[in-house]
Design a protein around this motif. Sequence first.
Motif, PDB file in Angstrom:
ATOM      1  N   UNK A 676     -28.671  41.957  77.536  1.00 38.19           N
ATOM      2  CA  UNK A 676     -27.988  43.246  77.648  1.00 38.19           C
ATOM      3  C   UNK A 676     -28.200  43.978  78.952  1.00 38.19           C
ATOM      4  N   UNK A 677     -29.115  43.488  79.783  1.00 39.53           N
ATOM      5  CA  UNK A 677     -29.463  44.253  80.982  1.00 39.53           C
ATOM      6  C   UNK A 677     -28.480  44.006  82.123  1.00 39.53           C
ATOM      7  N   UNK A 678     -28.397  45.031  82.973  1.00 43.16           N
ATOM      8  CA  UNK A 678     -27.690  44.848  84.240  1.00 43.16           C
ATOM      9  C   UNK A 678     -28.780  44.426  85.230  1.00 43.16           C
ATOM     10  N   UNK A 679     -28.517  43.404  86.033  1.00 46.33           N
ATOM     11  CA  UNK A 679     -29.552  42.885  86.941  1.00 46.33           C
ATOM     12  C   UNK A 679     -29.081  43.051  88.388  1.00 46.33           C
ATOM     13  N   UNK A 680     -29.973  43.627  89.178  1.00 48.92           N
ATOM     14  CA  UNK A 680     -29.695  43.743  90.609  1.00 48.92           C
ATOM     15  C   UNK A 680     -30.693  42.842  91.345  1.00 48.92           C
ATOM     16  N   UNK A 681     -30.182  41.966  92.179  1.00 44.56           N
ATOM     17  CA  UNK A 681     -31.040  41.053  92.941  1.00 44.56           C
ATOM     18  C   UNK A 681     -31.198  41.606  94.366  1.00 44.56           C
ATOM     19  N   UNK A 682     -32.457  41.630  94.835  1.00 47.31           N
ATOM     20  CA  UNK A 682     -32.623  42.048  96.228  1.00 47.31           C
ATOM     21  C   UNK A 682     -32.113  40.948  97.149  1.00 47.31           C
ATOM     22  N   UNK A 683     -32.243  39.685  96.680  1.00 46.19           N
ATOM     23  CA  UNK A 683     -31.566  38.577  97.346  1.00 46.19           C
ATOM     24  C   UNK A 683     -31.263  37.519  96.316  1.00 46.19           C
TER      25      UNK A 683
END
Length: 810
Positions: A676-683
Amino acid sequence: MKKLYSVTVYMIIAMMMLQMTTMTAQASPLHMDTNDSDTVYVYGEDEGNAIEIFEDASLQVALPAIEEGTEAKLVKIEDSHILLTYVDDTKEEISGYVHTDYIISELELQEFLEWRTEAESTPREYYLHKDRMIEEETSEAPEEAIEEETSEAPEEAIEEETSEAPEEAVEEETSEAPEEAVEEETSDTPEEVQEEDVTHENSESTKKEDELLRVAEEQTHHVFAGKQLTYVYTSPSQSASTFRSYSFGHSLKVREYNDSWYEATVRINGIWETGYIAHDDVEFERAAQLEGVAKQNRTAVYSDVSRNSTILRSYNEGQILKYRPYSSEWFSATVILNGTATQGFIHADDLRPVDEVPEQLEGYAKDRVSIYSQTSRTSTVLRNYDEGQMLKFRPYTENWYSAVVRINGEWKDGFIHKSDIVLLTDAQEERNVFAGKQPTNVYTSPSKSATTYRSYTFNHALKVRTLTSNWYQATVMINGKWETGYIAKSDVMDERSPQQQQIAQRNTAVYGEPSRNSEVLRSYNAGQVLTYRPFNSSWHSATVILNGRAVQGFIPAGDLIPTNAQETKHGVALQNVNVYTSTSRNSSVLRSYSTGSTLKFKTLNSEWYTATVRIDGEWKNGFIHRNDVTSLDGKTIVLDAGHGGTDGGARAGGMVEKDLNLSMALRTKPLLEAAGARVIMTRSTDVFVTLADRAKVANESGGDIFISIHNNAFDGRANGTETFYHTRHQSANSQRLAHAVQNAVVGQVNTNYRRVAEGNFHVVRETRIPSILLEVGFMDHAGDAAKLRQTVYHDRAARGILLGVGEYFR
Ligand SMILES: [Zn+2]
């Protein structure tokens, strides 16, 4: 001399009769001087008869009959009646009208009585008899007079008389029967003139013997004029000239002549003539008298069978009239005009026979309606009804219905003006509707305050008929009898509300009525999908089968949620998760999911989620307890794969740290997203990103947590997993996150639990959201390296991070 005297007397009488006839024609009363000659006597048809006497000239009010032979004083002659006075038994002087037929003058009394012993008849018949004799004798009078004076005339006369004797005898014999017949019939008709003419003809002494014999042998018929102008022709031919005509219904005495004609004797200008009446023009029997209701206000009796003819008299609408059939379009009726019965005609359209009971009609009161005692708005009001009241009645006249009303326990005839009623006609439309209320009442009259015949439950299919803008009409069977009832339009639905399905949010019930206090028809567990129809904002209607019978019930709307209102959720199994068949941990398990599984389910209530599972190729609904899963819906997680690009990080055994970090991060991302999470990748590729930019991404992401993934290398002996945090921002949450992730990763990768510690790393120090730096394993430690080389352990590490995050957000 005796003969002369007799002749003279006859002449005087004749003159008197002539005078009376003249007066009759003028219809003007005449007062005669009071002297002895005014004394008269009354005599009827038969000896011992009583004679009718009337108080008024129109003969409407009868007085006690006057005894035959009564002496009276003639007061005046009016039409065919004579006003006279006499003294009755009580010595009281009575004044009344007697038909001229029954009056004999004092002068004539003796002669009359002598004549009457031979032929019992009225004074009128006596006068007519004398009339003929006078006519015969007047022509011979001068000669006779001379003869009488000079010769044997009396003897001759005697001889003549004797020679006529057989005739007389014949006459006497034959006259008996016709007279009898006449007598019988005279009582009921004013048309005796013709009958008497015939009688006279029979008894006339001047007819030739053979003719008399023929007449005597002939069959005599008593018939009635069948045409409005029933002609007596001079010869048996319709083209012959006519002696005279009779109006319809006039009673006639005729004799057979041939197949088409009757013979009749008529008196024309004082002379007896034989005339002919066509068979087709008469009727053997007078049609029976009928009774009818005048339909028109001023229903006319016309003088002829034409609306253009003179109106003899007219009657009010609703008046009962007596008449006889005449033709298909006309009835004949007798009206009394100036005391004389006159034949007239009423158009058939203007009458309704009373024995023809018209079909009952139904209608409702347009406004407040009155039932009148007569066909007049000024007549007494028997009863009033309210607007909309249904009434039954029958057509009566052009403007009125008749209705029977019960007043004080008695049925009375009343009348309703047609304009006060809205008639229920064929214009009523049948409709299929559905009960829209619980209950939907069928009222006895179109009013919600009326009593009810019966009630229907919501959704019941009803067949109704259109009635007013607010009411339908319906036929219901009450105690084995069909009754007409009324249903308010606002209580029904034109269409059944569409069937819908919802899921029970909690254990619920189908109640007998829309009230939680009513009987529970059936109970359902939370999570059960129920089919229902909307009833109102608080209740749904549902049909349950009880003992094989469909029963209407109600479900609290708040107990159900639309399946499309269920929120789809994502989560992670923090331990083994069972999908139960119902919202109970005691119910059977459809399927189990292992720890770390990512699951999709839907919101149901505060305790349970619903989940769809595929079992043996079939989708089934099940239930997951909320405590068993953690949803990461709405969470934003910043994943930071350490190093990258020109910064390779640690190196050991051919492995470069930046690659392990990225591999693990890329494997974590879809798991978190599945939960369910939104994931932000730094790279997400092998690029160099400064530490400051990594912290900036975290700080500008609006994320909930920051996880930096790294791997270690040290002295070849150090091994296991360790997690660092910083106390500068979100210290407690960061420590909690650090412990959760540390435990879970150690559990999944099965590494040594090295430590959770504060660490002064740029990314955790500068990140303002809860943040950790995870070192999964030591690339230069043989045991850890063996795992780090296998991507399955990268997956296990990812699963560990997922579980840790799940635990943190639990
Ligand atoms: Zn590193």
